[in-house]
Design a protein around this motif. Sequence first.
Motif, mmCIF file in Angstrom:
data_model
loop_
_atom_site.group_PDB
_atom_site.id
_atom_site.type_symbol
_atom_site.label_atom_id
_atom_site.label_comp_id
_atom_site.label_asym_id
_atom_site.label_seq_id
_atom_site.Cartn_x
_atom_site.Cartn_y
_atom_site.Cartn_z
ATOM 1 N N THR A 63 45.682 51.215 38.902
ATOM 2 C CA THR A 63 45.399 50.510 40.018
ATOM 3 C C THR A 63 44.810 49.001 39.837
ATOM 4 O O THR A 63 45.084 48.267 40.847
ATOM 5 N N SER A 64 43.850 48.984 38.840
ATOM 6 C CA SER A 64 43.048 47.584 38.874
ATOM 7 C C SER A 64 42.621 47.522 37.478
ATOM 8 O O SER A 64 42.382 48.425 36.857
ATOM 9 N N PHE A 65 42.592 46.182 36.936
ATOM 10 C CA PHE A 65 41.631 45.812 36.017
ATOM 11 C C PHE A 65 40.661 44.914 36.380
ATOM 12 O O PHE A 65 40.739 43.724 36.985
ATOM 13 N N THR A 66 39.218 45.354 36.078
ATOM 14 C CA THR A 66 38.120 44.550 36.656
ATOM 15 C C THR A 66 37.252 43.956 35.574
ATOM 16 O O THR A 66 37.247 44.820 34.346
ATOM 17 N N PHE A 67 36.562 42.985 35.711
ATOM 18 C CA PHE A 67 35.701 42.663 34.651
ATOM 19 C C PHE A 67 34.517 41.637 35.064
ATOM 20 O O PHE A 67 34.802 41.048 36.239
ATOM 21 N N ARG A 68 33.424 41.279 34.517
ATOM 22 C CA ARG A 68 32.374 40.261 35.026
ATOM 23 C C ARG A 68 32.361 39.507 33.704
ATOM 24 O O ARG A 68 32.625 39.634 32.628
ATOM 25 N N ALA A 69 32.241 38.218 34.280
ATOM 26 C CA ALA A 69 32.380 37.151 33.242
ATOM 27 C C ALA A 69 31.316 35.767 33.460
ATOM 28 O O ALA A 69 31.077 35.784 34.675
ATOM 29 N N SER A 70 30.993 35.090 32.517
ATOM 30 C CA SER A 70 30.099 33.795 32.619
ATOM 31 C C SER A 70 30.368 33.191 31.540
ATOM 32 O O SER A 70 30.855 33.551 30.580
ATOM 33 N N THR B 283 33.602 30.059 36.346
ATOM 34 C CA THR B 283 32.884 28.840 36.952
ATOM 35 C C THR B 283 31.255 29.212 36.702
ATOM 36 O O THR B 283 30.664 28.112 36.719
ATOM 37 N N VAL B 284 31.065 30.361 36.494
ATOM 38 C CA VAL B 284 29.632 30.635 36.671
ATOM 39 C C VAL B 284 28.991 30.460 35.480
ATOM 40 O O VAL B 284 29.403 30.771 34.156
ATOM 41 N N THR B 285 27.723 29.521 35.244
ATOM 42 C CA THR B 285 27.242 28.921 34.126
ATOM 43 C C THR B 285 25.839 29.785 33.858
ATOM 44 O O THR B 285 25.552 29.527 32.825
ATOM 45 N N ASP B 286 25.429 30.497 34.657
ATOM 46 C CA ASP B 286 24.041 31.095 34.492
ATOM 47 C C ASP B 286 24.539 32.237 33.706
ATOM 48 O O ASP B 286 25.150 33.166 34.060
ATOM 49 N N PRO B 287 24.020 32.440 32.491
ATOM 50 C CA PRO B 287 24.036 33.412 31.674
ATOM 51 C C PRO B 287 23.786 34.859 32.058
ATOM 52 O O PRO B 287 23.807 36.048 31.719
ATOM 53 N N ASN B 288 22.728 34.883 33.137
ATOM 54 C CA ASN B 288 22.203 35.911 33.936
ATOM 55 C C ASN B 288 23.039 36.451 34.963
ATOM 56 O O ASN B 288 22.492 37.200 35.841
ATOM 57 N N THR B 289 24.067 35.548 35.463
ATOM 58 C CA THR B 289 24.749 35.710 36.520
ATOM 59 C C THR B 289 26.001 35.941 36.288
ATOM 60 O O THR B 289 26.568 35.122 35.494
ATOM 61 N N TYR B 290 26.983 36.746 36.797
ATOM 62 C CA TYR B 290 28.251 37.133 36.442
ATOM 63 C C TYR B 290 29.351 36.913 37.709
ATOM 64 O O TYR B 290 28.931 37.213 38.991
ATOM 65 N N GLN B 291 30.059 36.405 37.174
ATOM 66 C CA GLN B 291 31.593 36.255 38.134
ATOM 67 C C GLN B 291 32.264 37.565 38.192
ATOM 68 O O GLN B 291 32.645 37.914 37.165
ATOM 69 N N ASN B 292 32.549 38.158 39.485
ATOM 70 C CA ASN B 292 33.503 39.408 39.598
ATOM 71 C C ASN B 292 34.694 39.158 39.713
ATOM 72 O O ASN B 292 35.203 38.210 40.621
ATOM 73 N N ILE B 293 35.563 39.617 38.713
ATOM 74 C CA ILE B 293 37.044 39.263 38.775
ATOM 75 C C ILE B 293 37.718 40.771 38.799
ATOM 76 O O ILE B 293 37.638 41.606 38.104
ATOM 77 N N ILE B 294 38.627 40.783 39.802
ATOM 78 C CA ILE B 294 39.310 42.142 40.158
ATOM 79 C C ILE B 294 40.879 41.746 40.184
ATOM 80 O O ILE B 294 41.355 40.734 40.911
ATOM 81 N N VAL B 295 41.592 42.440 39.226
ATOM 82 C CA VAL B 295 42.943 42.128 39.015
ATOM 83 C C VAL B 295 43.823 43.418 39.495
ATOM 84 O O VAL B 295 43.475 44.505 38.920
ATOM 85 N N ASP B 296 44.651 43.209 40.754
ATOM 86 C CA ASP B 296 45.379 44.372 41.218
ATOM 87 C C ASP B 296 46.683 44.905 40.320
ATOM 88 O O ASP B 296 47.483 43.872 39.770
ATOM 89 N N LEU B 297 46.661 46.117 39.970
ATOM 90 C CA LEU B 297 47.614 46.698 39.266
ATOM 91 C C LEU B 297 48.605 47.792 39.722
ATOM 92 O O LEU B 297 49.203 48.700 39.385
ATOM 93 N N SER B 298 48.433 47.473 41.342
ATOM 94 C CA SER B 298 49.516 48.417 42.159
ATOM 95 C C SER B 298 50.887 48.393 42.017
ATOM 96 O O SER B 298 51.528 48.888 42.674
#
Length: 222
Positions: free
Chosen positions: A100-107, A139-154
């Motif tokens: 259904t989805s592939f999700t991750f947090r990144a910075s 684009t998130v540059t703060d190492p203590n803040t994360y960008q939420n990325i959700i990829v749809d696999l439906s």
Amino acid sequence: VLAGYDFTGAGNPSVTLEHPDATASDWTSGPGMSAFFPDSEGDTTGLDADGRSIFASQRGSMISSRGLGATSGTEAAAFADGDYFTMTIDPDSDLHMDLTSFTFRASRRGNSRANPDWTLTSSIDGHTPANAIASGTITVTDPNTYQNIIVDLSDGQFQSLRDVVEFRLYLYGTSGGPNSATLTTFDNIVINGRVYPVPEPSSVLLAGLGAGGLLCRRRRRT
């Protein structure tokens, strides 16, 4: 959740949460990527990109240790050079798997000249840029803040799977010089979906015969 990774513990690329009817591999890196798994950095909220609290609130992450000046500057070059992270997910025998989805947090952190780009592919589509599942920019540059990325696999190609699927997360940069110190951090990676039994041929046939009999009875009554 089919597989979840929060990378808790130094040098730990292994799965943290795993569906009992599937097998998820460790994360490893392709031939062009250098990676490490420190316990000194990483998201501490325990949240996945969907906002669910599914992990322990501990540090740990997967980091590309090569500056973007050392990795490929374009998507095409990243594919040619093997600049990717990779893992596999495999349903148990005689079972189907729907994704259904592939999700991750990144910075990212380091040299402000570089925003890392990513592209997600799967073995279903042959790991080619033309058939990539999704791509974007971190684009998130703060190492203590994360960008939420959700990829749809439906989509249909990710449904009713019976064999192992490999995912690759390619990383590349469109700017930054050879001395770029940018590091890209990934955390709380989750593959969502379900695993279920494959219907026996006899049960499928009986279901079809039952439906046909019901249709005949209805026609006779009209």
